[in-house]
Design an enzyme around this catalytic site. Structure first.
Site, PDB file in Angstrom:
ATOM      1  N   HIS A 172       0.825  -1.206   0.000  1.00 10.51           N
ATOM      2  CA  HIS A 172       0.000   0.000   0.000  1.00 10.51           C
ATOM      3  C   HIS A 172       0.863   1.262   0.000  1.00 10.51           C
ATOM      4  CE1 HIS A 172      -3.429  -2.531   0.806  1.00 10.51           C
ATOM      5  NE2 HIS A 172      -2.871  -3.004   1.899  1.00 10.51           N
ATOM      6  N   HIS A 216      -8.361  -4.282  -1.016  1.00 10.66           N
ATOM      7  CA  HIS A 216      -7.819  -5.606  -1.329  1.00 10.66           C
ATOM      8  C   HIS A 216      -8.747  -6.385  -2.244  1.00 10.66           C
ATOM      9  CE1 HIS A 216      -6.502  -4.347   2.699  1.00 10.66           C
ATOM     10  NE2 HIS A 216      -5.314  -4.727   2.272  1.00 10.66           N
TER      11      HIS A 216
END
Lengths: 329, 329
Positions: B55, B217
């Site tokens: 991320h 996700h």
């Protein structure tokens, strides 16, 4: 490739509006041209940068303290018009003259030069430093013919600091030219970006193929090959970069690993790791390292490695404060 | 999708090494765990953040002045181990206690909670604020069950400033919890990211399809639809976001348009323009706006809109200086 846009004809106009909404306390758009200027006009040599849109955060994201005072924004991958450059320059000039800093592409050169002529008639003095850092685009003995890529960041940083220091137009130009002369970059393309207006990719590459030295608009590179592991790829790029920059043992450099769009920070850090190891092995001193996506081509995959060869003068200017929405020092 | 990596098993290790090479003056990696801490240990409440890798720049890029003191880094899209959280916390605690700030995912909750128990046995006091800003993941009356996405940035900003100000652990926790309670985000997915270890995409979407509210996700969202123009898409997201946040006329907000990876700044600015227009029309005061890619999922396409509802206390903390390699205020 899906793009979050409205009418493709309006992307630049709407992008600038959105940028100004986010930064209305610091910057404003000029009324009749796609030019952005710092509201806080300081009594110093003015720095004007610019180029085609599509490479964000360059160029508009580098207007700020210790960087550029204004940016002339072209359409996507197209040079800003002479009129835009002229209006931006008039808006930021305080009588001490204007230095143009932009990447070395013929369209930009033509339009900035024309603007310079118009400005001369209005008694505004200008100088020009074209950034020519891409070692894949011309050999060392034709350094000035090289294309400009992420090296823009180094030259804007140094020139912005020199102007803030109160140097004269000729002095700022001289040190900015030195920064350009000592900036060297080498890139690799993994996948194309999409031109927002047309939806077309900027080039094509096979699924397992990369191109070393490809330009940020898809200009031909030096070698197509299969994708290799990050360390091997970085070694290849560094071999070429060091050979073509004449940077050697005992020299001191700042490093920028610049992502072209969709290549992630995770990957840029992995490249940076290998670059650091190579420079350490070769006895080249690392003064500073940065990994970010400053000079992009939409969602193009790939990255470039840039080196700025430093001396005491450049180090002092490199270290000076700088603050824009997308660059901070 | 081509990735610039070496052995997929080493991506996190090598990423951290590359990050440290770029920032060795300010940060260091702990010896036996994937933890990063600020070298300049200030005598104040410590803030520890963390989560899965992939991320970036979250979480390691938010260690710095006025932000986090340490980051516990997990494998790609996997929570950091309790031991990692524990070691990072021990390294940054100065006796004033540690506040954990991380996104509300069960794996992270489990491991941070276990670390808290171990730390209690070592007489290190901890508190926890989980960031739960994704309005697509649970209704308003179950706010605390929401997933954490880009709202992490708001909460870290506020908590970091409160700790720098010298507030106690309970005081910092209280205001960080308020920032989390008042953070609301709504996202849209355009295309998947690639898991670097496996080369697999995180989900699939048709060429003309988008998913509103999909998690970072690939967690299921609220609605699949055809790609629509940016303004229409932004209106849809804002309708949902305002309804689910109870933010209304007269309220004051900071805005973050967060890119998920390959969505360009040009696009984020176009979205920001429309968000500003909508907020202005509705009489909601815009205190600040930012557009950047802080919380990504590799090269995922899409973005989220985050709003932090402000009061005087939050405004003061939001405005305080902050300085990390990927966030500056």
């Amino acid at each position: 490739m899906k793009k979050v846009i409205n009418n493709p004809e309006n992307v630049v106009k709407e992008m600038i509006e959105g940028f100004i909404f986010a930064n209305s306390d610091k910057f404003r758009k000029l009324e009749n041209v796609n030019g952005i200027i710092n509201k806080e006009g300081k009594d110093k040599v003015a720095i004007v940068t610019g180029g085609g849109s599509g490479h964000e955060p360059l160029f508009l994201g580098f207007v700020g303290e210790g960087l550029a005072d204004g940016a002339a924004i072209g359409n996507v991958f197209a040079a800003p018009s002479p009129n835009t450059v002229q209006e931006v320059s008039k808006a930021v000039d305080t009588g001490k003259g204007v230095l143009f800093i932009y990447g070395n592409y013929s369209g930009d050169v033509l339009n900035f030069d024309m603007a310079a002529e118009f400005l001369e008639m209005e008694d505004i003095e200008t100088r020009t430093v074209t950034v020519a850092d891409d070692v894949a685009s011309a050999p060392y003995d034709r350094k000035k013919d090289r294309r400009g890529i992420a090296g823009d960041v180094f030259v804007l940083k140094v020139a912005g600091a020199a102007a803030e220091k109160g140097l004269s137009l000729d002095e700022v130009t001289k040190v900015a030219q030195k920064a350009s002369d000592q900036s060297f970059s080498m890139g690799v393309a993994l996948s194309p970006g999409t031109i927002p207006d047309s939806g077309d990719p900027t080039f094509t590459l096979a699924d397992d193929e990369i191109e070393l030295g490809m330009g940020i608009h898809g200009e031909p590179g030096m070698e197509r090959s299969k994708l290799v592991p990050a360390d091997e790829l970085t070694e290849k790029l560094m071999d070429k970069l060091l050979a073509e920059s004449h940077i050697e043992k005992g020299d001191e450099v700042s490093v920028l690993i610049n992502g072209l769009g969709s290549t992630t920070l995770l990957e840029l850090f992995i490249v940076n790791r290998k670059v650091a190891q190579i420079l350490n092995e070769k006895g080249i001193n690392v003064y500073d390292m940065d990994a970010n996506s400053y000079c992009t081509t939409q969602e193009m995959g790939g990255f470039s490695i840039s080196l700025l060869k430093l001396d005491d003068e450049l180090k002092e200017l490199y270290d000076a404060p700088a603050n824009s929405p997308y660059y901070h020092k």
